[in-house]
Write an enzyme that holds these catalytic residues in place. Structure first.
Site, mmCIF file in Angstrom:
data_model
loop_
_atom_site.group_PDB
_atom_site.id
_atom_site.type_symbol
_atom_site.label_atom_id
_atom_site.label_comp_id
_atom_site.label_asym_id
_atom_site.label_seq_id
_atom_site.Cartn_x
_atom_site.Cartn_y
_atom_site.Cartn_z
ATOM 1 C CD GLU A 1 -1.100 0.569 3.675
ATOM 2 O OE1 GLU A 1 -1.579 1.717 3.538
ATOM 3 O OE2 GLU A 1 -1.268 -0.114 4.704
ATOM 4 C CB ALA B 1 -13.568 1.721 4.454
ATOM 5 C CG ASP C 1 -13.311 6.357 13.224
ATOM 6 O OD1 ASP C 1 -13.252 5.697 12.160
ATOM 7 O OD2 ASP C 1 -12.434 7.156 13.576
ATOM 8 C CE LYS D 1 0.787 1.682 14.783
ATOM 9 N NZ LYS D 1 0.577 1.776 13.344
ATOM 10 C CE LYS E 1 -6.682 7.099 6.001
ATOM 11 N NZ LYS E 1 -6.975 7.369 7.426
ATOM 12 C CB VAL F 1 -5.805 -1.904 4.244
ATOM 13 C CG1 VAL F 1 -6.316 -3.336 4.111
ATOM 14 C CG2 VAL F 1 -4.494 -1.869 5.029
HETATM 15 N N1 PSU Z 1 -2.679 1.429 10.790
HETATM 16 C C1 PSU Z 1 -1.341 1.422 10.908
HETATM 17 N N2 PSU Z 1 -0.596 1.974 9.931
HETATM 18 C C2 PSU Z 1 -1.162 2.564 8.828
HETATM 19 C C3 PSU Z 1 -2.571 2.557 8.714
HETATM 20 C C4 PSU Z 1 -3.288 1.980 9.714
HETATM 21 O O1 PSU Z 1 -0.828 0.897 11.880
HETATM 22 O O2 PSU Z 1 -0.436 3.090 7.970
HETATM 23 C C5 PSU Z 1 -3.216 3.138 7.479
HETATM 24 C C6 PSU Z 1 -3.527 2.028 6.460
HETATM 25 O O3 PSU Z 1 -3.415 2.568 5.154
HETATM 26 C C7 PSU Z 1 -4.983 1.703 6.758
HETATM 27 C C8 PSU Z 1 -5.518 3.075 7.085
HETATM 28 O O4 PSU Z 1 -5.670 1.116 5.676
HETATM 29 O O5 PSU Z 1 -4.468 3.699 7.836
HETATM 30 C C9 PSU Z 1 -6.802 3.033 7.873
HETATM 31 O O6 PSU Z 1 -7.286 4.326 7.997
HETATM 32 P P1 PSU Z 1 -8.745 4.554 8.640
HETATM 33 O O7 PSU Z 1 -8.603 4.135 10.073
HETATM 34 O O8 PSU Z 1 -9.011 6.026 8.479
HETATM 35 O O9 PSU Z 1 -9.682 3.669 7.885
HETATM 36 MN MN MN Z 2 -12.133 6.089 10.377
#
Ligand code: PSU
Ligand code: MN
Length: 306
Positions: A27, A144, A141, A162, A89, A109
């Site tokens: 990614e 996706a 929250d 995490k 993003k 992802v």
């Molecule tokens: N978690 C991590 N490192 C990352 C991400 C998440 O430990 O770099 C990034 C990935 O690209 C993941 C995205 O798909 O954040 C998720 O963002 P959101 O929580 O806004 O869906």
């Molecule tokens: Mn989110």
């Protein structure tokens, strides 16, 4: 469907796919939003190298000038790393708009799975996935990424999630959506910086061959969704639980106090945790991505044999 007209598969990647050789997707949000420059570029290039050393062709995925790219050049990786968070993003909702407007997008992802699937790539290595955030019962929250795992047949190899997330709720969501969560060499869900989380995985698998076979069966059965492989960080790079938990709690408190929400939440938390731990977490982050890249390359190689 007519996605081919928006898709650029790098020639080396297209040749490998046509010859039935192993390819691993990567990614680009981890480059632009997940790590600071220049470590992000250095890491992205090393990850590609590790995938090659383990017998597969890397395909870093991104959106550049509205084109869906499966495979970047080193110059394109440098461009993404340098522009960092100035690049949008891009999640599922952004894909059509960015393509129509001819804009750039860093693939999460979610969008990496989508573009990998369009290109015919089955295995994808990353660091951590998005999930159900703490407090999601009021904020709603939920990344996706979880929905994508439910509907796109790509295997995602990560180091767990995490604990900026609610790991228990993330596992419940994946169960509801029919996504198998597999521990590589472990019965416990790894929590990215640490090998353990206190939560169990659905299955433990101990070899790339077994991972490949399981995913082959999933495809043969015509199951729509993906598979989540959680590979614990190597012991020597893991962080002390108290250090990382304290940093995460502080980052979440700051995030709430600042009223940060939506897609800014995850990048904010990642950056703050790295700052609070004085770069230690960045070093761990880099190592676990390398570890996942090697496992993904071996799994892709085994998958091609089946
Ligand atoms: N978690 C991590 N490192 C990352 C991400 C998440 O430990 O770099 C990034 C990935 O690209 C993941 C995205 O798909 O954040 C998720 O963002 P959101 O929580 O806004 O869906
Ligand atoms: Mn989110």
């Amino acid at each position: 469907m007519n996605y081919e007209k928006y898709l650029d598969v790098k020639p080396e990647v297209a040749e490998a796919l046509a010859a039935g050789k192993p390819v691993v997707a990567l990614e680009s949000t981890i480059i632009s939003h997940g790590m600071p420059y220049p470590q992000n570029v250095e890491t992205a290039l090393n990850v590609e190298k590790i995938i090659r050393e383990n017998g597969a062709v890397p395909a870093t995925i991104a959106i550049i000038g509205g084109r869906l790219k499966a495979g970047l050049t080193p110059e394109e990786i440098e461009y993404f790393g340098k522009k960092g968070t100035a690049i949008r993003k891009a999640s599922r909702r952004d894909l059509a708009v960015l393509c129509a407007r001819g804009e750039d997008g860093a693939t999460t992802v979610t969008t990496t799975m989508m573009i990998a699937h369009m290109a015919g790539i089955s295995i994808f290595a990353t660091g951590g996935i998005g999930g159900v955030h703490r407090g999601a019962e009021t904020t709603m929250d939920i990344s996706a990424d979880l929905e994508e795992l439910a509907q796109t047949p790509v295997m995602v190899i990560c180091a767990g999630a995490k604990s900026i997330l609610d790991l228990g709720l993330t596992l419940e969501y994946l169960e509801t959506k029919g996504v198998p969560v597999i521990g590589y060499g472990t019965e416990e869900l790894p929590a990215f910086y640490t090998r353990r989380s206190g939560f169990g995985v659905d299955y433990r698998v101990d070899s790339p061959q077994e991972l490949a076979k399981t995913f082959r069966v999933s495809k043969d059965l015509g199951l729509r969704g993906g598979m989540l492989v959680t590979n614990p960080i190597p012991e020597e790079y893991a962080m002390p639980l108290e250090t990382i938990n304290a940093a995460i709690d502080q980052a979440i408190a700051e995030c709430n106090a600042k009223g940060i929400h939506g897609k800014e939440t995850t990048p904010f938390l990642l950056a703050r945790v790295a700052e609070i731990t004085g770069g230690d977490s960045l070093a761990s982050n880099i190592r676990l991505v390398y570890n996942n890249a090697a496992l993904a390359a071996k799994t892709a190689a085994a998958f091609c044999q089946m």
